[in-house]
Motif scaffolding. Structure first.
Motif, PDB file in Angstrom:
ATOM      1  N   LYS A  72       0.726  -1.004   0.176  1.00  0.00           N
ATOM      2  CA  LYS A  72      -0.144  -0.274  -0.349  1.00  0.00           C
ATOM      3  C   LYS A  72       0.941   1.358  -0.333  1.00  0.00           C
ATOM      4  N   LYS A  73      -0.096   2.909   0.042  1.00  0.00           N
ATOM      5  CA  LYS A  73       0.831   3.118  -0.359  1.00  0.00           C
ATOM      6  C   LYS A  73       1.719   4.035   0.339  1.00  0.00           C
ATOM      7  N   ASP A  74       0.984   3.542   2.382  1.00  0.00           N
ATOM      8  CA  ASP A  74       1.566   4.345   3.522  1.00  0.00           C
ATOM      9  C   ASP A  74       2.690   3.438   3.543  1.00  0.00           C
ATOM     10  N   HIS A 114       1.173  -3.497   4.341  1.00  0.00           N
ATOM     11  CA  HIS A 114       1.172  -4.366   2.795  1.00  0.00           C
ATOM     12  C   HIS A 114      -0.002  -5.246   3.362  1.00  0.00           C
ATOM     13  N   VAL A 132      -6.717   1.688  -2.121  1.00  0.00           N
ATOM     14  CA  VAL A 132      -6.913   3.272  -3.126  1.00  0.00           C
ATOM     15  C   VAL A 132      -6.387   1.405  -4.877  1.00  0.00           C
ATOM     16  N   GLU A 147      -4.766   2.674  -7.234  1.00  0.00           N
ATOM     17  CA  GLU A 147      -3.148   2.921  -7.326  1.00  0.00           C
ATOM     18  C   GLU A 147      -2.249   1.451  -6.941  1.00  0.00           C
ATOM     19  N   ASP A 148      -3.302   1.307  -5.772  1.00  0.00           N
ATOM     20  CA  ASP A 148      -2.300   0.105  -4.909  1.00  0.00           C
ATOM     21  C   ASP A 148      -1.814  -0.515  -5.298  1.00  0.00           C
ATOM     22  N   SER A 192       1.276  -2.345  -7.928  1.00  0.00           N
ATOM     23  CA  SER A 192       2.258  -2.418  -6.588  1.00  0.00           C
ATOM     24  C   SER A 192       1.639  -3.895  -5.615  1.00  0.00           C
ATOM     25  N   SER A 193       1.066  -5.035  -6.594  1.00  0.00           N
ATOM     26  CA  SER A 193       0.657  -5.760  -5.935  1.00  0.00           C
ATOM     27  C   SER A 193       1.321  -6.781  -7.042  1.00  0.00           C
TER      28      SER A 193
END
Ligand code: MN
Ligand code: MN
Length: 473
Positions: free
Chosen positions: A158-160, A163, A238, A240-241, A244-245
């Motif tokens: 995730k953005k923050d 995971h 969100v 955009e996450d 990166s998955s």
């Protein structure tokens, strides 16, 4: 010419001279049969808990810890070690009495399986339904993935920086997902009159995940937005996450016994979890072997072994170098090369069993059969053994002798008749180091399908063969 021989003499002659494949069930006593069925229960548990390579690594690490293996990156000493490569491949070793430079006994299997991966921008709505775009991974028959329950397994960064592990569609309480198929009434031109390879398109393997709207009919993309809202509320995700998955779509459901007599197992991902599990159980049992036992569980086999977690990466070298270092043996390039060059490997992968309905694609005298034990495959490849490491006869002689001595019921196999098709395994990537390597694994029916079939008898003989191998000098 010999004179007229009695029937008894002829039978004796045949027994002495001819090889007759043995059915495992005929070789088993009642106590052995119990072991066969008991082992199958453990194996089904592995299949259910390890549907993806990441889940397999987690399962294998937990198993290793329970059996006293230590993370080699943290260990100071000991005999049993493991190492993880990017959460997608893992290696276990039990140090032997002989020095490492004289080689290891390596069993290398793979823990990835054919599936559908989500694309990086997967989410969209179409005709008031919400879907995920996929890209298939490995060799699949696309139609086998339509109109069936599917589960979502994967990892999102995730953005923050946190995971998330997704695992939806396996419990009875979970929803499942699916890819719709065309009704037969309207499939004549779109599917029925086409070649199978053209009738089913990769871009149509879109997974249905929702159908609730938000807002009113003025709201733009109200179905997709409702899904995004659900994903944020439930998981803090969100859109955009998803870039990166790594999210994998796999057949939903547990491994099952097949047949009234329950002698077979049907499940997704048995290629190659059947060999991975047998290797894991075998290495978990080894106490003080003469030769170091090394079990390697590798990713990316189904897409050609490329990538930093595949068999073409240097993970095996890296782990072997760690082992040399921890034993205080010379850790330089020469010692590492000698160790790998002197090693013996089983490339632990499945082979196809003679398919009763498509016997024409096999050459019957050389095809593996369900129920006839662990399968040794001297060569794979296609178009004249092309791309195969083609094991040495000397090494085949060693393994044959070992299996006979250890009462492992074994058979030989090949991947279909000549010029019918073909394929390969990771054997050739182990052979790069100059080690002996032979393909050796369980025969399957319906290989690469969402429901592959294996015999409990063959599964047990695979494990027994691997155990004998690890215990050999
Ligand atoms: Mn395989
Ligand atoms: Mn495969």
């Amino acid at each position: 010419m010999k004179g007229k021989l009695s029937k008894k003499k002829i039978d004796q002659l045949r027994k002495r001279l001819a090889r007759k494949p043995q059915l495992v069930w005929d070789a088993l006593g009642p106590a052995d049969k119990k072991k066969v069925f008991g082992f199958a229960e453990k194996y089904k548990g592995f299949l259910d808990s390890a549907k993806t390579e990441r889940e397999a690594v987690r399962h294998i690490e937990a198993f290793a810890k329970k059996k006293g293996f230590k993370d080699i990156t943290k260990a100071k000493g000991g005999k049993k070690f493991y190492k993880i490569n990017r959460n997608k491949s893992i290696a276990l070793a039990v140090l032997g009495k002989s020095p490492l430079v004289s080689g290891v006994n390596l069993i290398a299997s793979h823990i990835d399986a054919p599936r559908l991966d989500l694309k990086q921008n997967p989410l969209y709505e179409e005709t008031d339904l919400v879907f995920l775009k996929t890209h298939y991974y490995g060799g699949i028959k696309k139609y086998q993935w339509l109109a069936r329950p599917l589960a979502i397994h994967g990892k999102v960064l995730k953005k923050d920086g946190s995971h998330l592990d997704l695992h939806v569609g396996e419990s009875d309480k979970d929803p499942v997902f699916t890819i719709s198929d065309l009704l037969p009434h309207l499939a004549r031109k779109a599917q029925a009159e086409k070649k199978v390879s053209e009738a089913f398109k990769g871009e149509k393997l879109n997974v249905l995940i929702g159908s609730l709207p938000m807002g009113d009919d003025e709201t733009e993309e109200r179905f997709k937005l409702a899904m995004l809202d659900y994903l944020f509320t439930t998981y803090g995700l969100v859109e955009e996450d998803l870039v990166s998955s790594e999210i994998e779509i796999v057949p939903a459901g547990k491994a099952r016994d097949v047949g009234w007599d329950q002698a077979l197992i049907g499940a997704y991902g048995q290629d190659d979890r059947v060999c991975a599990h047998a290797a894991l159980e075998a290495v978990g049992e080894i106490k003080a072997p003469q030769t170091t036992a090394l079990a390697l569980f590798i990713d990316k086999e189904e897409i050609g072994s490329d990538g930093s977690t595949g068999a073409k990466s240097r993970f095996l070298e890296d782990f072997t170098a760690d082992l040399l270092e921890i034993t205080g043996e010379e850790a330089g390039g020469k010692a590492l090369r000698s160790c790998l060059m002197s090693s013996r490997a089983l490339s632990a992968d499945v082979n196809c069993a003679l398919d009763p309905d498509y016997q024409e694609v096999h050459e019957k005298r050389n095809a593996a059969r369900i129920g006839y034990g662990v399968c040794i495959t001297k060569f794979t490849g296609s178009g004249g053994k092309f791309g195969s490491s083609d094991a040495n006869a000397e090494y085949l002689a060693q393994i044959r002798k070992l299996f006979n001595k250890s009462r492992v019921v074994w058979q030989t196999g090949e991947l279909g008749k000549i010029d019918e098709g073909g394929g390969g395994t990771i054997a050739k990537f182990m052979a790069v180091y100059g080690m002996e390597v032979l393909d050796c694994g369980t025969p399957l029916l319906s290989m690469h399908s969402p429901f592959e079939i294996a015999s409990k008898a063959d599964i047990y003989m695979t494990y027994k063969g691997y155990r004998a191998f690890f215990n050999s000098k």
